[in-house]
Design an enzyme around this catalytic site. Structure first.
Site, PDB file in Angstrom:
ATOM      1  N   ASP A 106      -1.201  -3.200  -5.914  1.00 50.45           N
ATOM      2  CA  ASP A 106       0.147  -2.730  -6.261  1.00 50.45           C
ATOM      3  C   ASP A 106       0.847  -3.817  -7.053  1.00 50.45           C
ATOM      4  OD1 ASP A 106       2.767  -1.284  -6.108  1.00 50.45           O
ATOM      5  OD2 ASP A 106       1.693  -0.134  -4.587  1.00 50.45           O
ATOM      6  N   HIS A 177       2.471   0.964 -11.022  1.00 55.51           N
ATOM      7  CA  HIS A 177       2.254   0.033  -9.904  1.00 55.51           C
ATOM      8  C   HIS A 177       1.152  -0.966 -10.242  1.00 55.51           C
ATOM      9  CE1 HIS A 177       5.054   1.603  -6.960  1.00 55.51           C
ATOM     10  NE2 HIS A 177       4.669   2.833  -7.258  1.00 55.51           N
ATOM     11  N   ASP A 239       1.250   7.649  -8.857  1.00 54.76           N
ATOM     12  CA  ASP A 239       2.641   7.941  -8.491  1.00 54.76           C
ATOM     13  C   ASP A 239       3.611   7.004  -9.205  1.00 54.76           C
ATOM     14  OD1 ASP A 239       1.519   5.820  -6.902  1.00 54.76           O
ATOM     15  OD2 ASP A 239       3.362   5.838  -5.722  1.00 54.76           O
ATOM     16  N   GLU A 240       4.857   7.421  -9.218  1.00 51.76           N
ATOM     17  CA  GLU A 240       5.988   6.596  -9.663  1.00 51.76           C
ATOM     18  C   GLU A 240       5.656   5.825 -10.943  1.00 51.76           C
ATOM     19  OE1 GLU A 240       8.115   5.793  -5.356  1.00 51.76           O
ATOM     20  OE2 GLU A 240       6.585   4.383  -6.025  1.00 51.76           O
ATOM     21  N   TYR A 331       5.651   9.414   7.113  1.00 55.46           N
ATOM     22  CA  TYR A 331       5.827   8.029   6.677  1.00 55.46           C
ATOM     23  C   TYR A 331       6.245   7.190   7.881  1.00 55.46           C
ATOM     24  CZ  TYR A 331       4.967   8.333   1.689  1.00 55.46           C
ATOM     25  OH  TYR A 331       4.358   8.446   0.466  1.00 55.46           O
ATOM     26  N   ASP A 333       6.659   4.051   8.075  1.00 56.20           N
ATOM     27  CA  ASP A 333       7.537   2.908   7.799  1.00 56.20           C
ATOM     28  C   ASP A 333       8.994   3.286   7.973  1.00 56.20           C
ATOM     29  OD1 ASP A 333       7.273   4.623   5.576  1.00 56.20           O
ATOM     30  OD2 ASP A 333       7.845   3.040   4.163  1.00 56.20           O
ATOM     31  N   THR A 383       4.426  -1.378   3.722  1.00 53.61           N
ATOM     32  CA  THR A 383       4.753  -2.617   4.430  1.00 53.61           C
ATOM     33  C   THR A 383       5.793  -3.508   3.738  1.00 53.61           C
ATOM     34  OG1 THR A 383       2.871  -3.773   3.409  1.00 53.61           O
ATOM     35  CG2 THR A 383       2.483  -2.641   5.508  1.00 53.61           C
TER      36      THR A 383
END
Length: 447
Positions: A106, A177, A239-240, A331, A333, A383
């Protein structure tokens, strides 16, 4: 031999314990059920030598409802060593989870050794600081942070997982990413400028350029990755991916014209499809986040639906395989209590154990035939705000146990009250293993 591979029968009688199953996953799951029964029926004693297990007579005939029973772990934002990865796999195995989605690259760190490109770990695995506190604070420390897994360690972990009937799906993010990779090899970007590995969280407008040298690089990387992971799937992210830099890049705009593409969304589809052809040529398949639907889905791609259920429904209707992992409730997190002041800092949201337990991986709006394309569900552990192994256990384990039942037990057979009773009995095993599980479902204070 005639039973499905993951089915088993466990019979405890006054004079014997018999597990009947195919060699492999079914027998292993029978053993895990036996372990759980034993832990729940251990007679406590001050002297360990006189401790005993009083087993109840019972008969269990069991098989899972879904073939993909997954847990994810992001090791890019914060790194976790080999010992903890093994602990994570052990906990997954106890609850019959069979797929470990390992988020290895990432913006904030590249975590897998690639021998042809040593700078990916020499440079890309380390950052010169880390965001601390809330995202809105925009504060950073100045500590060098990082780590990576050697290929020898990867092989060790893959073997460790396989012996626990767990397949590992590695994730190599693209085309977005990708800050850490581009920090190591600037030629991969549109501008070719030297940048640093990202210190903060969020979405960055840095992404791989669509020139041929980028694809050659990624094919080299994937060749080494695919040799390490024997499973069917490799996760390619998708993604993103902000596309502003593609809009101003002469190479990318020329690619759009050359390939007869309509816009940058179709350029992303071209990117993913080109990678898919290479992965398919190696006998493997890609899976990606639901953004890979934008601009047209690659012919053989499978989809992870994280932005709600729409992506999963759309992919299933197109007859593509789907793993459901919507932010709510998958999710892990996110906060698991409404009293956020009493909880460790998290990214936001609210996903309590109850909502995870009640989750049905098959979304409404699908025909019986289309429902067959739903492979299962997965819990995701990002994380950014999880900095230690104990915090990772706290955020993941109790909700993983709830999810393990959501992807195993038929929805009509679920009973939250019964689940809570069994969780209470099961905690003895977690305590023996010194697991820092969240206790919200037990309505008691955290130790």
């Amino acid at each position: 031999p005639q039973n499905p591979p993951e089915q088993y029968e466990l019979v405890i009688s006054p004079d014997s314990i018999i597990i009947s199953a195919q060699a492999g996953p079914g027998f292993f799951y029978g053993m895990m059920s036996l372990v759980q029964v034993a832990a729940a029926n251990t007679i406590k004693s001050k002297n360990p030598e006189t401790a005993a297990v009083k087993m109840p007579c019972l008969k269990i005939t069991d098989a899972p409802g879904f073939r993909w029973r997954g847990m994810h772990l992001d090791v890019s934002r914060h790194f976790f060593d080999v010992n903890f990865i093994k602990t994570y796999l052990d906990l997954m195995a106890l609850y019959k989870m069979n797929t470990f989605h390992w988020h290895l690259t990432d913006d904030q760190g590249w975590r897998i050794e690639i021998k042809k490109y040593p700078k990916l770990t020499e440079t890309g695995a380390w950052r010169n600081g880390t965001m601390v506190g809330t995202y809105s604070d925009k504060k950073y420390d100045t500590l060098r942070y990082g780590g990576y897994y050697t290929q020898e360690q990867i092989r060790e972990i893959v073997d460790y997982a396989a012996r626990r009937q767990i397949t590992i799906v590695p994730e190599i993010e693209m085309p977005g990413h990708s800050v850490a990779a581009i920090a190591a090899y600037p030629f991969l970007s549109c501008k070719g400028n030297k940048i640093e590995v990202a210190k903060g969280w969020g979405v960055f407008d840095v992404l791989y350029c669509t020139k041929d040298s980028t694809f050659h690089f990624l094919e080299d990387v994937l060749t080494e990755v695919l040799q390490l992971f024997p499973g069917k799937y490799i996760h390619i992210g998708g993604d993103e991916c902000p596309k502003e830099r593609w809009k101003s890049c002469e190479t990318c705009q020329a690619r759009i014209i050359k390939e007869g593409l309509k816009d940058e969304h179709e350029l992303q589809s071209y990117f993913i499809t080109r990678i898919e052809k290479f992965v398919n040529s190696k006998g493997k398949q890609i899976i990606g986040w639901d953004e890979i639907l934008e601009g047209g889905l690659a012919p053989n791609a499978s989809v992870m639906s994280w932005r709600g259920t729409k992506g999963g429904v759309a992919a299933a209707k197109l007859k593509h395989m789907v793993v459901m992992t919507p932010g709510k409730p998958c999710y892990f997190d996110h906060y698991q209590s409404k009293n956020k002041s009493a909880e460790p800092l998290a990214i936001g949201g609210y996903n309590p154990v109850d909502s995870v337990y009640h989750y049905n991986p098959v979304p409404p709006g699908l025909s019986p035939e289309e429902q067959n394309y739903i492979m299962g569900a997965q819990g995701n552990v990002w994380t950014e705000y999880i900095t230690s192994t104990k915090q990772a256990e706290y955020m993941a384990v109790s909700r993983m146990i709830a999810l393990s039942e959501a992807v195993w037990t038929p929805y009509k057979n679920k009973n939250l009250k019964d689940f809570k009773t069994r969780f209470e009995k099961n905690r003895a095993m977690l305590d023996i293993l010194h697991v820092n599980y969240a206790r919200h479902i037990l309505k008691e204070k955290q130790k």
